[in-house]
Design an enzyme around this catalytic site. Structure first.
Site, short mmCIF file in Angstrom:
data_model
loop_
_atom_site.label_atom_id
_atom_site.label_comp_id
_atom_site.label_asym_id
_atom_site.label_seq_id
_atom_site.Cartn_x
_atom_site.Cartn_y
_atom_site.Cartn_z
CG ASP A 1 16.62 -15.13 16.29
OD1 ASP A 1 17.25 -16.11 16.71
OD2 ASP A 1 17.17 -14.12 15.83
CG ASP B 1 12.19 -15.73 11.70
OD1 ASP B 1 13.30 -15.31 11.33
OD2 ASP B 1 11.63 -15.33 12.74
#
Length: 267
Positions: A32, A30
């Site tokens: 963020d 991922d």
């Protein structure tokens, strides 16, 4: 030190021109909260958009506090879904607005078209603001070293799967990860590339399809319950590198194979 052990795959790679699989496993990050801790920057950008559009509900300006945003971003993935959830489900009321360049107050939207138009405009402005402030973001401990090690690993695909819009996402990864590393990645998917955001597993299903790998050969690195749920629903294993806003969540109880404060001691 924790060692990631990847099982070999006998599945042929759809992207390979030979009969042998190009990749035997995948490590998917991922963005963020994993590569860079940007959630506070997102919150600031949302609030700038709300202020620019003069959003009010019953005479009170719409503003997301740190505590509320922590809860929101651990409930809903993606920018537009967050705003939809906030107004439709959390508040149960839509705001009046004063669009930039207009003198008159626009009453709360009623039709789906009006609501989508407001959300789209807010997201566009929010993305512009985020692109400005995100250039100051710094990588989380250990992440760049781990990406470099993974890129060098033979038969291991490396990618980034982010729910963020591509415009905002590219600003962060260009500044933090660097174009040289990005050019070596095998798959990059942003929120614009899928119709359903995390916790829906679509983004990870798409990554596996593009890499030609079975889901049990993919290991995900996430930072929240939303991301973990997406990995679980995709039938992929998931490592959590939690942040200050997610450290109290029961990641192991929800199926994560490990939950770590950062990736400094991971290789």
């Amino acid at each position: 030190m924790i060692i990631f052990i990847f099982l070999l795959s006998s599945t042929a790679n759809a992207l390979s021109v030979s009969t042998q699989p190009k990749f035997q496993a995948a490590l998917l990050f991922d963005c963020d909260g994993v590569i860079v801790e940007t959630e506070e920057l997102h919150r600031i950008a949302y609030n700038k958009a709300f202020a620019e559009f003069g959003l009010e509900i019953q005479g009170r300006a719409v503003d997301w506090s740190t505590g509320y945003y922590d809860r929101l971003q651990n409930t809903v993935g993606g920018g537009k879904p967050k705003m939809w959830y906030h107004f439709k489900t959390e508040i149960g009321e839509w705001p009046s607005s004063r669009w930039p360049g207009k003198d008159k107050v626009t009453p709360p939207p009623v039709s789906s078209e009006e609501k989508n138009a407001l959300i789209d405009a807010l997201q566009d402005y929010k993305t512009e603001q985020y692109q400005i402030i995100a250039t100051s973001a710094q990588p989380r401990p250990g992440i760049l070293r781990l990406i470099d090690q993974a890129i060098q690993a033979q038969d291991l695909a490396v990618g980034i799967c982010s729910a963020a819009t591509r415009a905002g996402f590219e600003t962060v990864v260009d500044a933090v990860v660097g174009k040289s590393r990005l050019n070596k990645l095998d798959v990059i998917i942003a929120g614009d590339d899928v119709t359903a955001k995390k916790p829906d597993p679509m983004i990870y299903n798409l990554a596996a399809d593009r890499l030609g790998l079975s889901h049990d050969k993919c290991l995900i690195v996430e930072d929240s319950i939303v991301g973990l749920t997406a990995a679980n629903q995709a039938n992929m294993r998931c490592i959590i590198t939690y942040t200050s806003s997610t450290e109290d969540q029961d990641f192991l109880g929800q199926g994560a194979v490990a939950a770590l404060p950062d990736l400094s001691n991971v290789s």
